[in-house]
Scaffold this active site. Structure first.
Site: not given
Ligand code: MN
Length: 248
Positions: A122, A224, A226
């Site tokens: 990001c 993102h 994750e």
């Protein structure tokens, strides 16, 4: 490094200023635990580092380099100050965290020089572009007909799709040309920095992933991974950790 040893990944964070229960000013480091969890799940060992005062361009960077096998530059609820890419601040830009950005710039430059694997997520991807002399578009309102890049749905769900360019590091990692990604950003990459290659775009031409041509592993993703459970997203961490293990 032996097969069992886990490469150490430095995870960046910034300052969060607040007033504590006694009314005193206080500062915490705050970063999503998902970064360290994804690093751990991929076989790495994550350590968090934020601004620690003093002249971080000097001894702290040397110490950080000694510890890290790879660098994860994270995103957060802040923007890179436009002075880093020689632009005036747009009213929609900010908040800024200058101590964080200056630490991240110094860490990124040091990691690049040492050819340590780098993953930017990001705002971390945006910094990868800025450090190479690229620019950012400071708000989605400056684009004509952008997709919904600030999704309302949870981050575990995709907000839009991206097209992955062939012959890129990202394509070699994910092995597919189209991925659904979450989207929680209000700034986007403008002009590309030197030796920066686009590895994915959304259908509105917004750049969603970049990589450095002259590094062993320097990848930036605008979304993102994750926060997404699908294998294709976690494979980004697995390849990052593998690269860190080789370079350690
Ligand atoms: Mn997006």
């Amino acid at each position: 490094m032996s097969e069992e040893e886990q490469p150490t990944i430095l995870i960046t964070t910034g300052n969060t200023h607040f007033t504590d229960r006694r009314g005193s000013p206080a500062t915490d480091w705050v970063v999503s635990a998902l970064y360290a969890q994804s690093i751990r799940a991929a076989g790495g060992f994550g350590l968090v580092l934020g601004p620690s005062g003093g002249n971080e361009a000097d001894s702290m960077i040397t110490d950080a380099l000694r510890v890290m096998d790879g660098l994860l530059i994270t995103g957060g609820a802040f923007d890179i100050h436009p002075s880093y890419y020689h632009a005036e601040s747009h009213p929609s830009s900010g908040p800024f965290d200058d101590s964080r950005t200056s630490l991240e710039v110094a860490l990124l430059k040091a990691a690049l020089k040492a050819d340590k694997p780098i993953l930017g997520i990001c705002g971390g991807m945006q910094l990868l572009n800025v450090v190479q002399g690229g620019t950012l578009i400071q708000d989605l309102s400056l684009l004509t007909e952008p997709l919904e890049h600030e999704q309302r749905a949870p981050r575990s769900e995709p907000g839009h799709t991206i097209k992955v360019a062939k012959d890129t590091l990202l394509h070699s990692i994910v092995g597919v040309s189209k991925i659904g990604v979450n989207s929680t950003h209000h700034q986007v990459i403008g002009e590309l920095g030197s030796d920066v290659v686009v590895s994915a775009k959304a259908s509105d031409d917004v750049i969603e992933a970049i990589e450095y041509r002259n590094a062993s592993f320097a990848l930036g993703v605008q979304w993102h991974p994750e926060a997404m459970e699908e294998k294709v997203h976690q494979s980004i961490f697995e390849h990052f950790i593998r690269a860190a293990k080789i370079r350690a």
